[in-house]
Structure formats: structure tokens, C-alpha cells
Design a protein around this motif. Structure first.
Motif, PDB file in Angstrom:
ATOM      1  N   SER A   1       4.510  -3.941  -1.614  1.00  0.00           N
ATOM      2  CA  SER A   1       4.158  -3.488  -0.261  1.00  0.00           C
ATOM      3  C   SER A   1       2.658  -3.218  -0.145  1.00  0.00           C
ATOM      4  O   SER A   1       2.119  -3.133   0.948  1.00  0.00           O
ATOM      5  CB  SER A   1       4.917  -2.198   0.079  1.00  0.00           C
ATOM      6  N   SER A   2       1.982  -3.027  -1.303  1.00  0.00           N
ATOM      7  CA  SER A   2       0.555  -2.649  -1.350  1.00  0.00           C
ATOM      8  C   SER A   2       0.290  -1.315  -0.642  1.00  0.00           C
ATOM      9  O   SER A   2      -0.841  -1.051  -0.237  1.00  0.00           O
ATOM     10  CB  SER A   2      -0.345  -3.743  -0.781  1.00  0.00           C
ATOM     11  N   GLU A   3       1.301  -0.489  -0.497  1.00  0.00           N
ATOM     12  CA  GLU A   3       1.088   0.831   0.115  1.00  0.00           C
ATOM     13  C   GLU A   3       0.493   1.809  -0.893  1.00  0.00           C
ATOM     14  O   GLU A   3       0.027   2.884  -0.532  1.00  0.00           O
ATOM     15  CB  GLU A   3       2.424   1.408   0.633  1.00  0.00           C
ATOM     16  N   HIS A   4       0.530   1.451  -2.162  1.00  0.00           N
ATOM     17  CA  HIS A   4       0.049   2.385  -3.196  1.00  0.00           C
ATOM     18  C   HIS A   4      -1.477   2.417  -3.234  1.00  0.00           C
ATOM     19  O   HIS A   4      -2.146   1.461  -2.828  1.00  0.00           O
ATOM     20  CB  HIS A   4       0.611   1.996  -4.560  1.00  0.00           C
ATOM     21  N   PHE A   5      -2.002   3.511  -3.780  1.00  0.00           N
ATOM     22  CA  PHE A   5      -3.442   3.643  -4.013  1.00  0.00           C
ATOM     23  C   PHE A   5      -3.601   4.007  -5.487  1.00  0.00           C
ATOM     24  O   PHE A   5      -3.223   5.094  -5.902  1.00  0.00           O
ATOM     25  CB  PHE A   5      -4.035   4.745  -3.121  1.00  0.00           C
TER      26      PHE A   5
ATOM     27  N   THR B   1     -13.895  -3.408  -0.943  1.00  0.00           N
ATOM     28  CA  THR B   1     -13.099  -3.861   0.200  1.00  0.00           C
ATOM     29  C   THR B   1     -11.687  -3.295   0.084  1.00  0.00           C
ATOM     30  O   THR B   1     -11.128  -3.230  -1.010  1.00  0.00           O
ATOM     31  CB  THR B   1     -13.013  -5.408   0.243  1.00  0.00           C
ATOM     32  N   ALA B   2     -11.135  -2.887   1.225  1.00  0.00           N
ATOM     33  CA  ALA B   2      -9.769  -2.350   1.244  1.00  0.00           C
ATOM     34  C   ALA B   2      -9.320  -2.213   2.686  1.00  0.00           C
ATOM     35  O   ALA B   2     -10.151  -2.182   3.608  1.00  0.00           O
ATOM     36  CB  ALA B   2      -9.726  -0.971   0.586  1.00  0.00           C
ATOM     37  N   ARG B   3      -8.001  -2.114   2.851  1.00  0.00           N
ATOM     38  CA  ARG B   3      -7.470  -1.822   4.188  1.00  0.00           C
ATOM     39  C   ARG B   3      -7.902  -0.422   4.603  1.00  0.00           C
ATOM     40  O   ARG B   3      -8.054   0.468   3.766  1.00  0.00           O
ATOM     41  CB  ARG B   3      -5.945  -1.881   4.154  1.00  0.00           C
TER      42      ARG B   3
HETATM   43  N1  NAP Z   1      -7.762 -11.216 -15.471  1.00  0.00           N
HETATM   44  C1  NAP Z   1      -7.367 -10.088 -16.006  1.00  0.00           C
HETATM   45  O1  NAP Z   1      -7.566  -9.845 -17.196  1.00  0.00           O
HETATM   46  C2  NAP Z   1      -6.669  -9.071 -15.150  1.00  0.00           C
HETATM   47  C3  NAP Z   1      -6.226  -7.865 -15.720  1.00  0.00           C
HETATM   48  C4  NAP Z   1      -5.605  -6.931 -14.872  1.00  0.00           C
HETATM   49  C5  NAP Z   1      -5.454  -7.208 -13.516  1.00  0.00           C
HETATM   50  N2  NAP Z   1      -5.886  -8.405 -13.031  1.00  0.00           N
HETATM   51  C6  NAP Z   1      -5.730  -8.741 -11.612  1.00  0.00           C
HETATM   52  O2  NAP Z   1      -6.322  -7.720 -10.850  1.00  0.00           O
HETATM   53  C7  NAP Z   1      -5.645  -7.616  -9.606  1.00  0.00           C
HETATM   54  C8  NAP Z   1      -5.273  -6.182  -9.335  1.00  0.00           C
HETATM   55  O3  NAP Z   1      -4.248  -5.786 -10.234  1.00  0.00           O
HETATM   56  P1  NAP Z   1      -3.503  -4.403 -10.014  1.00  0.00           P
HETATM   57  O4  NAP Z   1      -2.424  -4.335 -11.018  1.00  0.00           O
HETATM   58  O5  NAP Z   1      -4.513  -3.334  -9.969  1.00  0.00           O
HETATM   59  O6  NAP Z   1      -2.877  -4.689  -8.570  1.00  0.00           O
HETATM   60  P2  NAP Z   1      -2.470  -3.800  -7.316  1.00  0.00           P
HETATM   61  O7  NAP Z   1      -2.619  -2.347  -7.625  1.00  0.00           O
HETATM   62  O8  NAP Z   1      -1.142  -4.279  -6.852  1.00  0.00           O
HETATM   63  O9  NAP Z   1      -3.529  -4.179  -6.196  1.00  0.00           O
HETATM   64  C9  NAP Z   1      -3.562  -5.336  -5.441  1.00  0.00           C
HETATM   65  C10 NAP Z   1      -4.593  -5.082  -4.369  1.00  0.00           C
HETATM   66  O10 NAP Z   1      -4.975  -6.274  -3.691  1.00  0.00           O
HETATM   67  C11 NAP Z   1      -5.601  -5.835  -2.494  1.00  0.00           C
HETATM   68  N3  NAP Z   1      -5.828  -6.948  -1.588  1.00  0.00           N
HETATM   69  C12 NAP Z   1      -4.913  -7.832  -1.102  1.00  0.00           C
HETATM   70  N4  NAP Z   1      -5.529  -8.750  -0.330  1.00  0.00           N
HETATM   71  C13 NAP Z   1      -6.862  -8.444  -0.311  1.00  0.00           C
HETATM   72  C14 NAP Z   1      -8.004  -9.026   0.284  1.00  0.00           C
HETATM   73  N5  NAP Z   1      -7.922 -10.137   1.029  1.00  0.00           N
HETATM   74  N6  NAP Z   1      -9.213  -8.461   0.070  1.00  0.00           N
HETATM   75  C15 NAP Z   1      -9.328  -7.357  -0.701  1.00  0.00           C
HETATM   76  N7  NAP Z   1      -8.278  -6.758  -1.309  1.00  0.00           N
HETATM   77  C16 NAP Z   1      -7.053  -7.293  -1.127  1.00  0.00           C
HETATM   78  C17 NAP Z   1      -4.630  -4.791  -1.966  1.00  0.00           C
HETATM   79  O11 NAP Z   1      -5.390  -3.866  -1.228  1.00  0.00           O
HETATM   80  P3  NAP Z   1      -5.090  -3.438   0.310  1.00  0.00           P
HETATM   81  O12 NAP Z   1      -3.880  -2.566   0.291  1.00  0.00           O
HETATM   82  O13 NAP Z   1      -6.335  -2.749   0.695  1.00  0.00           O
HETATM   83  O14 NAP Z   1      -4.801  -4.734   1.026  1.00  0.00           O
HETATM   84  C18 NAP Z   1      -4.144  -4.120  -3.280  1.00  0.00           C
HETATM   85  O15 NAP Z   1      -4.815  -2.906  -3.502  1.00  0.00           O
HETATM   86  C19 NAP Z   1      -4.451  -8.568  -9.665  1.00  0.00           C
HETATM   87  O16 NAP Z   1      -4.806  -9.755  -9.020  1.00  0.00           O
HETATM   88  C20 NAP Z   1      -4.287  -8.791 -11.147  1.00  0.00           C
HETATM   89  O17 NAP Z   1      -3.676 -10.018 -11.439  1.00  0.00           O
HETATM   90  C21 NAP Z   1      -6.481  -9.338 -13.820  1.00  0.00           C
END
Ligand code: NAP
Length: 321
Positions: A309-313, A173-175
């Protein structure tokens, strides 16, 4: 006092709370090494730490940064093969946004072949998290369907690649703006969660979820018989009602895990698994780091704004000026 520079959190708050400051040099204890940092990965949890909602574990430096790459410049003793002068990347429990960082030897990884040292900073956190949850916890098997929520995140871009490399059918899932890039990374199907309810059409054997509460009911609905849901993030809240009837009817399992708070021994075991099972795939060029941008370390404020901003990929990394 000898001082290096690091990004510190002046007061919990917005990105402007981050300051490039002089702090004491860290000193490696036995079974630790000192790394001259080339780059540090930015993680969503760093934003929470900056806001004061996610304190670092006891004993970790107070400033942020859970992964780095760079060169070993001192070894704290102990019996292991790591040496001064080796290029490494490492999972650490804090203090990576700095010129120097200490890492336990059990959390070191060599820089993979064909990956620049700088970009290797984008790997430890995502590789350890995705491997431990999708492989160790959920036991994904070839031919199974893996649903990855937030495919465009640092975690998601790695999970999509690893899922494909392990022979899974990958749905994510993603934007909309991130769909093309996800298809290029290997995703078989990408769902725009802003307009489509994934649970209406997806049936998955394993779900890697970063949303938590808001997706719990949909995730349980989307599980196949014997399916495994692993929640690793709570971006959509920490509480929701779990329909046990729906879960038991399909003999489903729900797991929730965190990496940072695990013991040194558990992290070392995960890193061993990553080195044995994931690193060869990176060495062969089958999967790799997805680096969206490289921001100079003193400008960490800008990197946090970008992540918010979540603009990154993929990943944002902070590089030594
Ligand atoms: N438990 C653990 O050990 C652990 C370890 C590492 C990371 N994490 C968790 O994993 C997540 C990602 O971390 P990251 O550092 O990779 O973050 P990130 O790059 O900032 O990514 C966050 C993502 O959330 C997506 N998103 C927001 N709302 C959404 C929705 N309703 N449905 C689907 N996607 C949605 C955004 O995508 P769009 O732009 O497409 O909206 C964005 O790509 C975080 O929640 C982090 O806390 C957990």
C-alpha cells in the motif's frame, strides 16, 4: 525431524501465499552462527520474491527475510569472537522470516546502544545498502547535495538521516503525507513527486535512486558537474534511454548495484565499514531505525499488504509471537 516455524511461500503470488509452517531447523556451518530470531525486517525485495520474480541466491533458504535481530544460540565453529548469548543483528541472504536463522559471522553487527533488540532488525539492510552506495560508491562529501528518491521508504528514511549526519544538503522525493516526518528526520527539502518534476529545480552531486527507468533522464538532468547517480531499485522499470551527451557534458557517472547477490567477502567488507562509520552515529543517537510498525511474524501477509500500500513510513518489522 526437529522443526521450527517459518513463513514459507506456498505458491508464488499475492500476500496470501505466505504461510506460517513447520520447516527443518537451520544448522550453522563453520563461520556461521544460529540466531534465535527476535524480529525480522521486511524489504521491498521480499514482495518480489513472494511473487516469484526474485529467487534467493544459491544456498539460501527458500523462505523470505534478508535481515534479523536476536540472540546467538549456537556457533558453527571457525575463529571469531562471536559467542552464544550475544544479542546481534545480521544481514542474511534469506530465511529471516523464521524462529531461527543462520548468519555468516562477517554479516553480524552488535545491537547498537539504546536500540531495542527488536528494532535492530530494521537496520542491517538499510545501513549496508545506503552506506555502500552513498559513501563507498558515490563518495559523498560534506556540503554536497544528496537527492534521495522515495524518502519515506525504509531505505529513504535511513539515507536522509545518514546524508545529514555526513554533512550533506539533503533533498528527497515523497508523497505529501510523508513530508512532515521527512523534515523532522532532517531533510532540507521535500518534493511531492506526484505534482512536481524534481529535475526542473534540483541540482544534486549524488542521487540515490530506487525508481530506475522512469527517472533516468530526470536524474541525469538533475546531476551537477561531476555528479554520481546510483540506481539501486527499478520500481519505475529496468529500461530507459541514456543520453550520453548530457552525461559527458557534466562528467557524470551512473552506477547500478545490488547487495544481496554480492560475495560473502564483499558483504563482510561492507558490514565492517558500517560498523566503523555508521554504528557510532547510531550509538550516539544521531541517527536510528525508523520503525513504522511491528507485525507478529505469523501475520506476514498483513505486513506485505501494508508495504504494497506504501502507507508505511520507514520500516515494517515482523516480531516473534
Ligand atoms: N540494490 C540494492 O542493493 C537494494 C537494497 C535494498 C533496497 N533496494 C531497493 O530500494 C527500494 C526501497 O526499498 P524499501 O524496502 O525501503 O521499500 P519501501 O519501504 O516499500 O519503499 C518504497 C517507496 O517507493 C516510493 N515511491 C514509489 N514511487 C515513487 C516515485 N515515483 N518517486 C519517488 N518515490 C516513489 C514510495 O514512496 P511514497 O509513499 O512517497 O510514494 C515508498 O516509500 C526498493 O526498490 C528496493 O528494491 C535495493
Amino acid at each position: 525431524m526437529v522443526g521450527m516455524r517459518a513463513i514459507t511461500i506456498e505458491q508464488p503470488g499475492g500476500p496470501e501465499a505466505l504461510r506460517w509452517t513447520e520447516v527443518p531447523d537451520p544448522v550453522p556451518a563453520p563461520d556461521e552462527v544460529l540466531i534465535e530470531v527476535c524480529a525480522a525486517g521486511v524489504n521491498r525485495a521480499d514482495l518480489l520474491q513472494r511473487q516469484g520474480h526474485y529467487p534467493p541466491p544459491a544456498g539460501a533458504p527458500p523462505y523470505p527475510g534478508m535481515e534479523v535481530s536476536g540472540r546467538i544460540v549456537a556457533v558453527g565453529g571457525g575463529s571469531h569472537h562471536w559467542q552464544v548469548g550475544q544479542d546481534v543483528c545480521a544481514l542474511i541472504s534469506g530465511g529471516g522470516y523464521a524462529e531461527l536463522a543462520v548468519a555468516p559471522v562477517g554479516q553480524l553487527l552488535p545491537v547498537p546502544r539504546n536500540v531495542p533488540v527488536e528494532d535492530a532488525a530494521a537496520l542491517p539492510e538499510v545501513a549496508a545498502t545506503v552506506f555502500s552506495n552513498v559513501v563507498d560508491v558515490a563518495g559523498i562529501r560534506p556540503g554536497e547535495t544528496l537527492l534521495v528518491h522515495g524518502g519515506g521508504s525504509g531505505i529513504g528514511t535511513f539515507a536522509v538521516q545518514l546524508g545529514k549526519a555526513l554533512g550533506a544538503h539533503v533533498v528527497t522525493t515523497a508523497r505529501q503525507g510523508k513530508h512532515e516526518a521527512l523534515t523532522r528526520l532532517g531533510a532540507d527539502r521535500v518534493i511531492d513527486y506526484t505534482v512536481e518534476d524534481f529535475s526542473a529545480t534540483v541540482k544534486a552531486d549524488v542521487i540515490l535512486d530506487i525508481i530506475g527507468g522512469a527517472y533516468l533522464a530526470g536524474n541525469v538532468k538533475a546531476l551537477n558537474e561531476g555528479g554520481r547517480l546510483v540506481v539501486i531499485g527499478m520500481q519505475g522499470g529496468r529500461k530507459a534511454e541514456l543520453d550520453l551527451g548530457a552525461l559527458l557534458a557534466k562528467r557524470g557517472s551512473v552506477f547500478a548495484t545490488a547487495l544481496r547477490s554480492r560475495s560473502l567477502a564483499q558483504k563482510a567488507s561492507i558490514i565492517r565499514g558500517v560498523r566503523e562509520e555508521v554504528w557510532p552515529l547510531i550509538d550516539e543517537g544521531l541517527i536510528g531505525p525508523v520503525v513504522h510498525s511491528r507485525v507478529p511474524l505469523p501475520d506476514a501477509t498483513e505486513a506485505h499488504r501494508l508495504m504494497e500500500s506504501s502507507e508505511h513510513f520507514g520500516k515494517i518489522i515482523l516480531t516473534r509471537p
